[in-house]
Design a protein around this motif. Structure first.
Motif, PDB file in Angstrom:
ATOM      1  N   LEU A 298      19.063   9.581 -24.315  1.00  0.00           N
ATOM      2  CA  LEU A 298      19.871  10.603 -23.525  1.00  0.00           C
ATOM      3  C   LEU A 298      20.842  10.252 -22.624  1.00  0.00           C
ATOM      4  N   ALA A 299      20.641   8.800 -22.068  1.00  0.00           N
ATOM      5  CA  ALA A 299      21.768   8.478 -21.187  1.00  0.00           C
ATOM      6  C   ALA A 299      23.135   8.233 -21.623  1.00  0.00           C
ATOM      7  N   LYS A 300      23.111   8.140 -23.147  1.00  0.00           N
ATOM      8  CA  LYS A 300      24.299   7.975 -23.847  1.00  0.00           C
ATOM      9  C   LYS A 300      24.645   9.343 -24.220  1.00  0.00           C
ATOM     10  N   ALA A 301      23.745  10.446 -24.275  1.00  0.00           N
ATOM     11  CA  ALA A 301      24.177  11.531 -25.130  1.00  0.00           C
ATOM     12  C   ALA A 301      24.636  12.578 -24.014  1.00  0.00           C
ATOM     13  N   VAL A 302      24.331  12.316 -22.703  1.00  0.00           N
ATOM     14  CA  VAL A 302      24.478  13.631 -21.857  1.00  0.00           C
ATOM     15  C   VAL A 302      24.962  12.827 -20.351  1.00  0.00           C
ATOM     16  N   PRO A 303      26.108  13.581 -19.689  1.00  0.00           N
ATOM     17  CA  PRO A 303      26.671  12.962 -18.636  1.00  0.00           C
ATOM     18  C   PRO A 303      25.573  12.493 -17.372  1.00  0.00           C
ATOM     19  N   GLN A 304      24.533  13.607 -17.207  1.00  0.00           N
ATOM     20  CA  GLN A 304      23.824  13.363 -16.013  1.00  0.00           C
ATOM     21  C   GLN A 304      22.308  13.590 -16.434  1.00  0.00           C
ATOM     22  N   ILE A 305      21.359  12.856 -15.846  1.00  0.00           N
ATOM     23  CA  ILE A 305      19.854  13.094 -16.042  1.00  0.00           C
ATOM     24  C   ILE A 305      19.324  13.386 -14.610  1.00  0.00           C
ATOM     25  N   GLU A 306      18.657  14.477 -14.335  1.00  0.00           N
ATOM     26  CA  GLU A 306      17.950  15.017 -13.125  1.00  0.00           C
ATOM     27  C   GLU A 306      16.497  14.613 -13.158  1.00  0.00           C
ATOM     28  N   THR A 307      15.861  14.126 -12.200  1.00  0.00           N
ATOM     29  CA  THR A 307      14.352  14.389 -11.986  1.00  0.00           C
ATOM     30  C   THR A 307      13.934  14.562 -10.646  1.00  0.00           C
ATOM     31  N   LEU A 308      12.752  14.815 -10.565  1.00  0.00           N
ATOM     32  CA  LEU A 308      11.936  15.374  -9.466  1.00  0.00           C
ATOM     33  C   LEU A 308      11.627  14.048  -8.371  1.00  0.00           C
ATOM     34  N   GLY A 309      12.430  14.241  -7.089  1.00  0.00           N
ATOM     35  CA  GLY A 309      12.031  12.914  -6.075  1.00  0.00           C
ATOM     36  C   GLY A 309      10.901  13.510  -5.355  1.00  0.00           C
ATOM     37  N   TYR A 310       9.785  14.366  -5.843  1.00  0.00           N
ATOM     38  CA  TYR A 310       8.603  14.582  -4.846  1.00  0.00           C
ATOM     39  C   TYR A 310       7.957  13.539  -4.481  1.00  0.00           C
ATOM     40  N   ALA A 311       8.021  13.059  -3.199  1.00  0.00           N
ATOM     41  CA  ALA A 311       7.267  11.838  -2.805  1.00  0.00           C
ATOM     42  C   ALA A 311       7.141  12.013  -1.315  1.00  0.00           C
ATOM     43  N   LYS A 312       6.124  11.148  -0.629  1.00  0.00           N
ATOM     44  CA  LYS A 312       6.092  11.321   0.690  1.00  0.00           C
ATOM     45  C   LYS A 312       7.053  10.093   1.433  1.00  0.00           C
ATOM     46  N   SER A 313       7.439   9.087   0.905  1.00  0.00           N
ATOM     47  CA  SER A 313       8.112   8.225   1.507  1.00  0.00           C
ATOM     48  C   SER A 313       9.390   7.854   0.579  1.00  0.00           C
ATOM     49  N   PRO A 314      10.549   7.368   1.317  1.00  0.00           N
ATOM     50  CA  PRO A 314      11.552   6.911   0.721  1.00  0.00           C
ATOM     51  C   PRO A 314      11.470   5.732  -0.212  1.00  0.00           C
ATOM     52  N   GLU A 315      10.654   5.124  -0.124  1.00  0.00           N
ATOM     53  CA  GLU A 315       9.917   4.011  -0.925  1.00  0.00           C
ATOM     54  C   GLU A 315       9.655   4.488  -2.149  1.00  0.00           C
ATOM     55  N   MET A 334      22.657   9.880 -12.092  1.00  0.00           N
ATOM     56  CA  MET A 334      21.438  10.844 -11.800  1.00  0.00           C
ATOM     57  C   MET A 334      21.666  11.858 -10.685  1.00  0.00           C
ATOM     58  N   ALA A 335      20.979  12.708 -10.763  1.00  0.00           N
ATOM     59  CA  ALA A 335      20.742  13.663  -9.697  1.00  0.00           C
ATOM     60  C   ALA A 335      19.169  13.850  -9.189  1.00  0.00           C
ATOM     61  N   VAL A 336      18.941  13.958  -8.102  1.00  0.00           N
ATOM     62  CA  VAL A 336      17.530  13.949  -7.668  1.00  0.00           C
ATOM     63  C   VAL A 336      17.185  15.101  -6.735  1.00  0.00           C
ATOM     64  N   ILE A 337      15.995  15.696  -7.227  1.00  0.00           N
ATOM     65  CA  ILE A 337      15.342  16.997  -6.547  1.00  0.00           C
ATOM     66  C   ILE A 337      14.560  16.559  -5.308  1.00  0.00           C
ATOM     67  N   LEU A 338      14.594  16.869  -4.049  1.00  0.00           N
ATOM     68  CA  LEU A 338      14.012  16.685  -3.226  1.00  0.00           C
ATOM     69  C   LEU A 338      13.308  17.987  -2.598  1.00  0.00           C
ATOM     70  N   ARG A 339      12.210  17.773  -1.986  1.00  0.00           N
ATOM     71  CA  ARG A 339      11.293  19.051  -1.151  1.00  0.00           C
ATOM     72  C   ARG A 339      11.462  18.592   0.267  1.00  0.00           C
ATOM     73  N   PRO A 340      11.815  19.502   0.890  1.00  0.00           N
ATOM     74  CA  PRO A 340      12.093  19.467   2.353  1.00  0.00           C
ATOM     75  C   PRO A 340      10.961  20.054   3.024  1.00  0.00           C
ATOM     76  N   MET A 341       9.886  20.640   2.447  1.00  0.00           N
ATOM     77  CA  MET A 341       8.701  21.179   3.074  1.00  0.00           C
ATOM     78  C   MET A 341       7.586  20.076   3.312  1.00  0.00           C
ATOM     79  N   ALA A 342       6.897  20.667   4.301  1.00  0.00           N
ATOM     80  CA  ALA A 342       5.700  19.728   4.845  1.00  0.00           C
ATOM     81  C   ALA A 342       4.865  18.664   3.952  1.00  0.00           C
ATOM     82  N   SER A 343       4.838  19.603   2.697  1.00  0.00           N
ATOM     83  CA  SER A 343       3.981  18.854   1.808  1.00  0.00           C
ATOM     84  C   SER A 343       4.616  17.551   1.453  1.00  0.00           C
ATOM     85  N   ASP A 344       5.904  17.215   1.474  1.00  0.00           N
ATOM     86  CA  ASP A 344       6.513  16.183   1.270  1.00  0.00           C
ATOM     87  C   ASP A 344       7.323  15.498   2.409  1.00  0.00           C
ATOM     88  N   CYS A 345       7.668  15.987   3.640  1.00  0.00           N
ATOM     89  CA  CYS A 345       8.274  15.610   4.491  1.00  0.00           C
ATOM     90  C   CYS A 345       7.534  16.065   5.956  1.00  0.00           C
TER      91      CYS A 345
END
Length: 387
Positions: A298-315, A334-345
């Motif tokens: 897919l990395a060769k077939a499309v210009p961009q891959i997006e994923t969910l960066g739902y996590a507690k820490s930057p690490e 890549m593009a990454v989706i973050l959640r700004p809500m208290a569940s993650d931040c």
């Protein structure tokens, strides 16, 4: 770094353009909006919506006005949501984003469409027993592929900058129906085998790839019968790549060709209209094989891959991006989706550290989930983090 907030068209309609876009620019400080164009059924709580707190989203509904001529004679066609009435939220959003200098992305759910699956069962995936998974559409089916191409053509009319392609793949057993019930323990192998599609189109794709689809079908059906009937057998581990002397794995590899080819076709069509197609892989590396997701291909077939960066820490966010790099997806792709809500931040500093991590890695685009589902204070958190 480009930034955007994912949102529903009903957010725009309920709040009005000035409030909606004002929150995006003045509070969140982002440079774009990623508006749902086709979306699945849901029931959500909307903390700052002026009209309702709880809303039911319709199954498989479109939030733009399809061109009837484009869909004439086709069984699979987008059905406008009743929530938009006579309006066209995408036309309104396109006009407003152009006027305000913002990017407009079309967040489009392709194959998880319960409305079309129930209406046309033959276009849904079929398990080894012939049971159809009616909340989905099979990406190997020619009518489904034509429907996906039609959506790209429709969205091009609005001049969107990018199509965020969600659900452009298979889904497996546990995905997308209310009151799903599994009272007996099935085990991961049983669930995996129940999610493999054996519709005529998937079997033909496997045969084209040199796999004996009939042998795989029999082997999977027999294995499932034994596992469903006996708890000890159901929970026994087994390597899928060892079943039927590797034929099951070869069959699943053929499914990845189905997904990759469709993504490549749509990416090419989108590019012809000046749009970028982003393939959304929410599960990430190691999770997608059963869904037909082959990240290096897919990395060769499309210009961009997006994923969910739902996590507690930057690490944790860093590790996820690094995992994609190990599978052939460079951070700058890549593009990454973050959640700004208290569940993650736990505050703006946490969110800012995640954004800084993405910048450091070379990820060019970050998005935030989800406008209507977050409090306004979470929107302020985005603005503080980006600032």
């Amino acid at each position: 770094m480009e930034s955007s907030v994912l949102a529903f068209a009903t957010d725009l309609l309920d709040e009005g353009a000035d409030t909606f876009f004002g929150n995006l620019t003045d509070r969140a400080g982002v440079g774009g909006v990623t508006l749902a164009s086709v979306y699945h059924e849901a029931r959500d709580v909307f903390p700052h919506n002026p009209r309702r707190v709880i809303r039911y989203l319709e199954p498989g509904a479109a939030y733009f006005r399809p061109d009837p001529a484009r869909w004439a004679g086709r069984r699979l066609a987008p059905v406008p949501s009743t929530a938009i009435g006579d309006r066209d939220p995408f036309a309104e959003a396109a006009e407003e984003t152009r006027r305000r200098g913002l990017k407009l992305h079309a967040w489009t759910v392709f194959c998880h469409n319960d409305r079309l699956g129930f209406a046309h069962p033959d276009c849904s995936p079929a398990n080894a027993f012939g049971d159809r998974h009616l909340t989905e559409l099979c990406p190997a089916n020619p009518e489904v592929r034509a429907y996906a191409h039609g959506l790209v053509e429709e969205l091009a009319r609005y001049g969107v900058d990018a199509i965020r392609a969600e659900s452009l793949h298979f889904h497996g057993l546990r995905h997308g129906y209310h009151h799903e019930r599994y009272f007996e323990e099935l085990g991961p192998v049983t669930e995996a085998l129940l999610g493999i599609c054996f519709c005529p189109h998937c079997r033909a794709a496997a045969e084209h790839a040199g796999v004996d689809a009939d042998d795989v079908h029999r082997a999977v059906r027999d294995e499932l019968r034994a596992r469903i009937a006996d708890e000890e057998r159901a929970l026994a581990p087994a390597a899928l790549d060892g079943l039927a002397d590797g034929a099951v794995a070869a069959y699943l590899d053929a499914a990845t060709l189905t997904v990759t080819s469709l993504a490549a076709e749509l990416a090419e069509a989108a590019a012809g209209h000046g749009m970028r197609l982003t393939f959304m892989d929410g599960g990430g590396p190691g999770q997608g094989w059963l869904s037909g997701i082959d990240l290096p291909a897919l990395a060769k077939a499309v210009p961009q891959i997006e994923t969910l960066g739902y996590a507690k820490s930057p690490e944790d966010v860093r590790e996820k991006v690094a995992a994609f790099a190990l599978h052939g997806v460079r951070p700058e792709q890549m593009a990454v989706i973050l959640r700004p809500m208290a569940s993650d931040c736990d505050g703006p500093a946490n969110l800012a550290a995640k954004i800084a991590t993405l910048r450091e890695l070379g990820v060019p685009e970050v998005e935030f989930y989800n406008y209507g589902l977050m409090r306004l204070s979470s929107m302020d958190r985005i603005g503080a983090a980006l600032g």
